[in-house]
Design a protein around this motif. Structure first.
Motif, short mmCIF file in Angstrom:
data_model
loop_
_atom_site.label_atom_id
_atom_site.label_comp_id
_atom_site.label_asym_id
_atom_site.label_seq_id
_atom_site.Cartn_x
_atom_site.Cartn_y
_atom_site.Cartn_z
N ARG A 56 0.75 -1.12 0.08
CA ARG A 56 -0.14 -0.10 -0.11
C ARG A 56 0.88 1.28 -0.09
O ARG A 56 0.58 2.24 -0.87
N ARG A 57 1.90 1.38 0.80
CA ARG A 57 2.83 2.55 0.95
C ARG A 57 3.40 2.70 -0.56
O ARG A 57 3.51 3.83 -0.80
N VAL A 58 4.15 1.64 -1.03
CA VAL A 58 4.61 1.86 -2.26
C VAL A 58 3.69 2.19 -3.43
O VAL A 58 4.05 3.25 -4.15
N LYS A 59 2.24 1.84 -3.56
CA LYS A 59 1.52 2.30 -4.31
C LYS A 59 1.05 3.61 -4.20
O LYS A 59 0.95 4.43 -5.07
N SER A 60 1.03 4.20 -2.99
CA SER A 60 0.47 5.44 -2.57
C SER A 60 1.74 6.64 -3.15
O SER A 60 1.64 7.64 -3.66
N THR A 61 2.96 6.01 -2.80
CA THR A 61 4.21 6.70 -2.94
C THR A 61 4.12 6.97 -4.79
O THR A 61 4.44 8.11 -5.19
N VAL A 62 4.03 5.68 -5.42
CA VAL A 62 4.12 5.78 -6.87
C VAL A 62 3.01 6.81 -7.17
O VAL A 62 3.24 7.76 -8.52
N GLU A 63 1.99 6.48 -6.97
CA GLU A 63 0.65 7.57 -7.42
C GLU A 63 1.12 9.03 -7.07
O GLU A 63 0.73 9.95 -7.78
N ARG A 64 1.38 9.29 -5.76
CA ARG A 64 1.83 10.75 -5.28
C ARG A 64 2.85 11.20 -6.37
O ARG A 64 2.72 12.34 -6.89
N SER A 65 3.93 10.44 -6.70
CA SER A 65 4.87 10.75 -7.71
C SER A 65 4.45 11.18 -8.99
O SER A 65 4.95 12.16 -9.55
N ASN A 66 3.60 10.24 -9.42
CA ASN A 66 2.96 10.45 -10.73
C ASN A 66 2.19 11.82 -10.82
O ASN A 66 1.98 12.46 -11.93
N LYS A 67 1.37 12.02 -9.89
CA LYS A 67 0.55 13.22 -9.81
C LYS A 67 1.38 14.58 -9.75
O LYS A 67 1.05 15.49 -10.57
N ARG A 68 2.72 14.30 -9.22
CA ARG A 68 3.57 15.43 -9.22
C ARG A 68 4.00 15.74 -10.44
O ARG A 68 4.03 17.04 -10.89
N ASN A 69 4.55 14.72 -11.10
CA ASN A 69 5.28 14.78 -12.76
C ASN A 69 4.03 15.27 -13.46
O ASN A 69 4.35 16.13 -14.23
N TYR A 70 2.73 14.87 -13.50
CA TYR A 70 1.68 15.35 -14.23
C TYR A 70 1.43 16.95 -14.38
O TYR A 70 1.27 17.61 -15.16
N ALA A 71 1.57 17.43 -12.89
CA ALA A 71 1.32 18.66 -12.62
C ALA A 71 2.53 19.50 -13.38
O ALA A 71 2.31 20.48 -13.51
N LYS A 72 3.49 19.01 -12.95
CA LYS A 72 4.89 19.68 -13.59
C LYS A 72 4.67 19.54 -15.07
O LYS A 72 4.99 20.93 -15.64
N GLN A 73 4.20 18.82 -15.80
CA GLN A 73 4.13 18.82 -17.15
C GLN A 73 3.01 19.75 -17.73
O GLN A 73 3.35 20.64 -18.46
#
Length: 83
Positions: A56-73
Motif C-alpha cells: 500500500r505504501r509503495v502504491k501510494s508513493t508511486v501515485e503521488r509521484s505520478n501526480k507531481r510529474n503530471y502537474a509539472k508537465q
C-alpha cells in the motif's frame, strides 16, 4: 536476515522490508516458506500483514509521484504556450 538481539521486537528493519519486497515476487505468497527461509524470527501472519502494508505504501508513493510529474508537465506546457 539476522534475528534481532531482543526476540520480542515489533519494529521492522529496513533490511527485513527490502527482503520481503524482493522475495514475494520471486517466491509468491508462500508466507510459511518465506519465513522459514528468509526471515525465520517472524511469523507467517506477520509477514503477510507487513507485505500488505508495504504494498500500500509503495502504491501510494508511486501515485503521488505520478501526480507531481503530471502537474509539472501541465505547468511546463502552460508556460511554453504563453510565450
Amino acid at each position: 536476515v539476522k534475528p534481532p538481539a531482543v526476540l520480542n521486537v515489533h519494529r521492522w528493519s529496513l533490511e527485513e522490508d527490502l527482503t520481503l519486497l524482493l522475495a514475494v515476487p520471486l517466491m509468491g505468497h508462500m508466507w510459511a516458506e518465506l519465513g522459514a527461509r528468509l526471515i525465520p524470527h517472524r511469523d507467517r501472519g506477520h509477514l503477510r500483514k507487513r507485505y500488505q502494508v508495504l504494498e500500500r505504501r509503495v502504491k501510494s508513493t508511486v501515485e503521488r509521484s505520478n501526480k507531481r510529474n503530471y502537474a509539472k508537465q501541465l505547468d511546463d506546457n502552460a508556460s511554453r504556450s504563453s510565450k
